[in-house]
Design an enzyme around this catalytic site. Structure first.
Site, PDB file in Angstrom:
ATOM      1  N   LYS A  13       0.842  -1.215   0.000  1.00  0.00           N
ATOM      2  CA  LYS A  13       0.000   0.000   0.000  1.00  0.00           C
ATOM      3  C   LYS A  13       0.873   1.261   0.000  1.00  0.00           C
ATOM      4  O   LYS A  13       0.669   2.172  -0.785  1.00  0.00           O
ATOM      5  CB  LYS A  13      -0.914   0.047   1.241  1.00  0.00           C
ATOM      6  CG  LYS A  13      -1.834  -1.128   1.409  1.00  0.00           C
ATOM      7  CD  LYS A  13      -2.728  -0.968   2.612  1.00  0.00           C
ATOM      8  CE  LYS A  13      -2.007  -0.979   3.951  1.00  0.00           C
ATOM      9  NZ  LYS A  13      -1.334  -2.263   4.257  1.00  0.00           N
ATOM     10  N   ARG A  88      -9.857   1.380   7.945  1.00  0.00           N
ATOM     11  CA  ARG A  88      -9.386   0.062   8.350  1.00  0.00           C
ATOM     12  C   ARG A  88     -10.541  -0.844   8.784  1.00  0.00           C
ATOM     13  O   ARG A  88     -10.355  -2.011   9.058  1.00  0.00           O
ATOM     14  CB  ARG A  88      -8.512   0.303   9.555  1.00  0.00           C
ATOM     15  CG  ARG A  88      -7.242  -0.433   9.777  1.00  0.00           C
ATOM     16  CD  ARG A  88      -6.183  -0.298   8.889  1.00  0.00           C
ATOM     17  NE  ARG A  88      -4.985  -0.953   9.305  1.00  0.00           N
ATOM     18  CZ  ARG A  88      -3.789  -0.505   8.989  1.00  0.00           C
ATOM     19  NH1 ARG A  88      -3.650   0.595   8.316  1.00  0.00           N
ATOM     20  NH2 ARG A  88      -2.733  -1.184   9.319  1.00  0.00           N
ATOM     21  N   ARG A 127      11.606  -6.160   5.518  1.00  0.00           N
ATOM     22  CA  ARG A 127      11.504  -4.708   5.297  1.00  0.00           C
ATOM     23  C   ARG A 127      12.472  -3.923   6.181  1.00  0.00           C
ATOM     24  O   ARG A 127      12.600  -4.168   7.372  1.00  0.00           O
ATOM     25  CB  ARG A 127      10.073  -4.241   5.587  1.00  0.00           C
ATOM     26  CG  ARG A 127       9.947  -2.731   5.512  1.00  0.00           C
ATOM     27  CD  ARG A 127       8.549  -2.257   5.430  1.00  0.00           C
ATOM     28  NE  ARG A 127       7.722  -2.723   6.532  1.00  0.00           N
ATOM     29  CZ  ARG A 127       6.399  -2.542   6.584  1.00  0.00           C
ATOM     30  NH1 ARG A 127       5.784  -1.948   5.581  1.00  0.00           N
ATOM     31  NH2 ARG A 127       5.710  -2.981   7.608  1.00  0.00           N
ATOM     32  N   ARG A 160      10.974  -1.840  11.510  1.00  0.00           N
ATOM     33  CA  ARG A 160       9.835  -1.369  12.311  1.00  0.00           C
ATOM     34  C   ARG A 160       9.613  -2.308  13.493  1.00  0.00           C
ATOM     35  O   ARG A 160       9.644  -3.529  13.324  1.00  0.00           O
ATOM     36  CB  ARG A 160       8.572  -1.325  11.435  1.00  0.00           C
ATOM     37  CG  ARG A 160       8.308   0.048  10.876  1.00  0.00           C
ATOM     38  CD  ARG A 160       7.194   0.100   9.895  1.00  0.00           C
ATOM     39  NE  ARG A 160       5.947  -0.540  10.275  1.00  0.00           N
ATOM     40  CZ  ARG A 160       4.848  -0.501   9.527  1.00  0.00           C
ATOM     41  NH1 ARG A 160       4.851   0.144   8.377  1.00  0.00           N
ATOM     42  NH2 ARG A 160       3.747  -1.090   9.915  1.00  0.00           N
ATOM     43  N   ARG A 171      -1.283  -8.628  13.233  1.00  0.00           N
ATOM     44  CA  ARG A 171      -1.730  -7.643  12.239  1.00  0.00           C
ATOM     45  C   ARG A 171      -2.486  -8.327  11.107  1.00  0.00           C
ATOM     46  O   ARG A 171      -3.484  -7.792  10.607  1.00  0.00           O
ATOM     47  CB  ARG A 171      -0.512  -6.873  11.684  1.00  0.00           C
ATOM     48  CG  ARG A 171       0.022  -5.847  12.669  1.00  0.00           C
ATOM     49  CD  ARG A 171       1.452  -5.452  12.378  1.00  0.00           C
ATOM     50  NE  ARG A 171       1.635  -4.828  11.093  1.00  0.00           N
ATOM     51  CZ  ARG A 171       2.802  -4.799  10.449  1.00  0.00           C
ATOM     52  NH1 ARG A 171       3.873  -5.356  10.969  1.00  0.00           N
ATOM     53  NH2 ARG A 171       2.896  -4.193   9.295  1.00  0.00           N
TER      54      ARG A 171
HETATM   55  P1  AP5 Z   1       4.868  -1.566   1.973  1.00  0.00           P
HETATM   56  O1  AP5 Z   1       4.607  -0.749   0.757  1.00  0.00           O
HETATM   57  O2  AP5 Z   1       5.550  -0.930   3.120  1.00  0.00           O
HETATM   58  O3  AP5 Z   1       3.539  -2.321   2.420  1.00  0.00           O
HETATM   59  P2  AP5 Z   1       2.253  -1.809   3.212  1.00  0.00           P
HETATM   60  O4  AP5 Z   1       1.073  -2.487   2.620  1.00  0.00           O
HETATM   61  O5  AP5 Z   1       2.243  -0.313   3.255  1.00  0.00           O
HETATM   62  O6  AP5 Z   1       2.561  -2.458   4.611  1.00  0.00           O
HETATM   63  P3  AP5 Z   1       2.467  -1.891   6.095  1.00  0.00           P
HETATM   64  O7  AP5 Z   1       3.170  -2.918   6.957  1.00  0.00           O
HETATM   65  O8  AP5 Z   1       2.973  -0.479   6.184  1.00  0.00           O
HETATM   66  O9  AP5 Z   1       0.960  -1.933   6.336  1.00  0.00           O
HETATM   67  P4  AP5 Z   1       0.238  -1.952   7.682  1.00  0.00           P
HETATM   68  O10 AP5 Z   1      -1.139  -1.784   7.215  1.00  0.00           O
HETATM   69  O11 AP5 Z   1       0.473  -3.118   8.545  1.00  0.00           O
HETATM   70  O12 AP5 Z   1       0.933  -0.752   8.489  1.00  0.00           O
HETATM   71  P5  AP5 Z   1       0.507   0.735   8.785  1.00  0.00           P
HETATM   72  O13 AP5 Z   1       1.720   1.542   8.819  1.00  0.00           O
HETATM   73  O14 AP5 Z   1      -0.621   1.174   7.907  1.00  0.00           O
HETATM   74  O15 AP5 Z   1       5.726  -2.851   1.487  1.00  0.00           O
HETATM   75  C1  AP5 Z   1       6.132  -3.857   2.425  1.00  0.00           C
HETATM   76  C2  AP5 Z   1       7.469  -4.468   1.962  1.00  0.00           C
HETATM   77  O16 AP5 Z   1       7.281  -5.133   0.700  1.00  0.00           O
HETATM   78  C3  AP5 Z   1       8.596  -3.442   1.704  1.00  0.00           C
HETATM   79  O17 AP5 Z   1       9.811  -3.996   2.095  1.00  0.00           O
HETATM   80  C4  AP5 Z   1       8.555  -3.207   0.191  1.00  0.00           C
HETATM   81  O18 AP5 Z   1       9.802  -2.824  -0.333  1.00  0.00           O
HETATM   82  C5  AP5 Z   1       8.130  -4.581  -0.321  1.00  0.00           C
HETATM   83  N1  AP5 Z   1       7.319  -4.534  -1.537  1.00  0.00           N
HETATM   84  C6  AP5 Z   1       6.269  -3.698  -1.811  1.00  0.00           C
HETATM   85  N2  AP5 Z   1       5.752  -3.985  -3.031  1.00  0.00           N
HETATM   86  C7  AP5 Z   1       6.461  -5.027  -3.516  1.00  0.00           C
HETATM   87  C8  AP5 Z   1       6.405  -5.789  -4.727  1.00  0.00           C
HETATM   88  N3  AP5 Z   1       5.502  -5.531  -5.683  1.00  0.00           N
HETATM   89  N4  AP5 Z   1       7.282  -6.806  -4.895  1.00  0.00           N
HETATM   90  C9  AP5 Z   1       8.212  -7.081  -3.928  1.00  0.00           C
HETATM   91  N5  AP5 Z   1       8.323  -6.390  -2.765  1.00  0.00           N
HETATM   92  C10 AP5 Z   1       7.468  -5.380  -2.569  1.00  0.00           C
HETATM   93  O19 AP5 Z   1      -0.124   0.614  10.262  1.00  0.00           O
HETATM   94  C11 AP5 Z   1       0.693   0.304  11.375  1.00  0.00           C
HETATM   95  C12 AP5 Z   1      -0.160   0.284  12.639  1.00  0.00           C
HETATM   96  O20 AP5 Z   1      -0.734   1.591  12.872  1.00  0.00           O
HETATM   97  C13 AP5 Z   1      -1.365  -0.666  12.603  1.00  0.00           C
HETATM   98  O21 AP5 Z   1      -1.020  -1.992  12.944  1.00  0.00           O
HETATM   99  C14 AP5 Z   1      -2.288  -0.003  13.641  1.00  0.00           C
HETATM  100  O22 AP5 Z   1      -1.861  -0.292  14.949  1.00  0.00           O
HETATM  101  C15 AP5 Z   1      -2.057   1.489  13.392  1.00  0.00           C
HETATM  102  N6  AP5 Z   1      -3.005   2.046  12.410  1.00  0.00           N
HETATM  103  C16 AP5 Z   1      -2.705   2.530  11.173  1.00  0.00           C
HETATM  104  N7  AP5 Z   1      -3.813   2.967  10.555  1.00  0.00           N
HETATM  105  C17 AP5 Z   1      -4.850   2.765  11.407  1.00  0.00           C
HETATM  106  C18 AP5 Z   1      -6.238   3.005  11.317  1.00  0.00           C
HETATM  107  N8  AP5 Z   1      -6.804   3.518  10.213  1.00  0.00           N
HETATM  108  N9  AP5 Z   1      -7.011   2.658  12.379  1.00  0.00           N
HETATM  109  C19 AP5 Z   1      -6.466   2.135  13.502  1.00  0.00           C
HETATM  110  N10 AP5 Z   1      -5.148   1.872  13.635  1.00  0.00           N
HETATM  111  C20 AP5 Z   1      -4.343   2.184  12.593  1.00  0.00           C
END
Ligand code: AP5
Length: 220
Positions: A13, A88, A127, A160, A171
């Site tokens: 994402k 979410r 990552r 992270r 997660r």
């Molecule tokens: P990346 O692009 O970082 O993936 P992502 O989908 O953004 O993954 P996240 O781990 O950031 O998502 P998340 O939803 O768990 O975390 P968030 O920060 O939103 O890519 C991942 C890896 O894959 C990288 O190494 C990249 O290089 C690689 N990659 C990408 N595309 C690729 C491809 N095509 N091929 C190969 N490799 C590839 O949330 C964190 C925490 O915050 C949550 O757990 C929660 O506690 C809180 N939170 C956030 N938003 C909310 C909300 N709306 N409500 C409540 N709590 C929330």
């Protein structure tokens, strides 16, 4: 244009939302990044979110929704926004619909990135992020030229704290229980674009842009 990137943790994402926002010159709002910035600055919001994030749980809806809607009211969001990590769950999605409707706006499209669970585990475990410029690497698939150092700014790379095996498991559970139902919610509204996230980063971006262009032409 108001777009949402939906997908499991590690689906890409953040990677894709960054690329699409740059290409289309839109604001990119990532709820996880907003929480992490608040945590780093030691603000009240950061302190409220800390425990939830470390356990891999969702931060309560009222906190997450207030934070994102406030960020969306900044001037750079006026021409459109790419949302990543929000909404979410159904409650957040409905709050977002309501807030946009108050400005006679709506979500235009929702890009759902699909990736197998095995691949998600690999991506999250590998990552690494630059602490200075936030560039994301994967030590297996796309490692930096020098171990532990960012190619762009030579900043130190870090893992992270919620990318540990136990927290990743939590997660993913939360994603399937609370977030995945949004795929049907937006499908029923005719907003959904589904993209295979197991292609290369550039290919996923190319397919996403092509699908957005197609929708744009149909809508005109
Ligand atoms: P990346 O692009 O970082 O993936 P992502 O989908 O953004 O993954 P996240 O781990 O950031 O998502 P998340 O939803 O768990 O975390 P968030 O920060 O939103 O890519 C991942 C890896 O894959 C990288 O190494 C990249 O290089 C690689 N990659 C990408 N595309 C690729 C491809 N095509 N091929 C190969 N490799 C590839 O949330 C964190 C925490 O915050 C949550 O757990 C929660 O506690 C809180 N939170 C956030 N938003 C909310 C909300 N709306 N409500 C409540 N709590 C929330």
């Amino acid at each position: 244009m108001y777009s949402i990137f939906l997908g499991a943790p590690g689906a890409g994402k953040g990677t894709q939302a960054t690329a699409i926002a740059q290409k289309l010159n839109l604001a990119h709002i990532a709820s996880g990044d907003l929480f992490r910035q608040a945590l780093k600055r030691g603000t009240g919001l950061g302190r409220q979110a800390k425990n939830y994030i470390e356990k891999g749980e969702l931060v309560p809806n009222e906190i997450a929704t207030h934070m994102v809607l406030e960020r969306m009211s900044a001037p750079d969001s006026e021409k459109g926004t790419v949302l990543d990590g929000f909404p979410r769950n159904l409650e957040q999605a409905k709050a977002l619909d309501k807030a946009l409707a108050r400005k006679s706006l709506e979500i235009d499209n929702v890009i759902s990135i699909k990736v197998s669970e095995e691949e998600l585990q690999k991506r999250l475990g590998g990552r690494r992020i630059c602490h200075r410029c936030q560039t994301v690497y994967n030590i297996v698939e796309s490692p930096p030229h020098v171990e532990g150092k960012c190619d762009k700014c030579e900043g130190k790379l870090y893992q992270r704290p919620d990318d540990t095996a136990e927290t990743i498991k939590k997660r993913l559970e939360i994603y399937f229980e609370h977030t995945a139902p949004l795929i049907d919610y937006y499908r029923r509204k005719g907003k959904l674009i589904e993209v295979d996230g197991e292609e290369t980063v550039d290919e996923v971006t190319r397919r996403t842009v092509a699908a957005l262009n197609e929708r744009w032409l149909i809508a005109r």
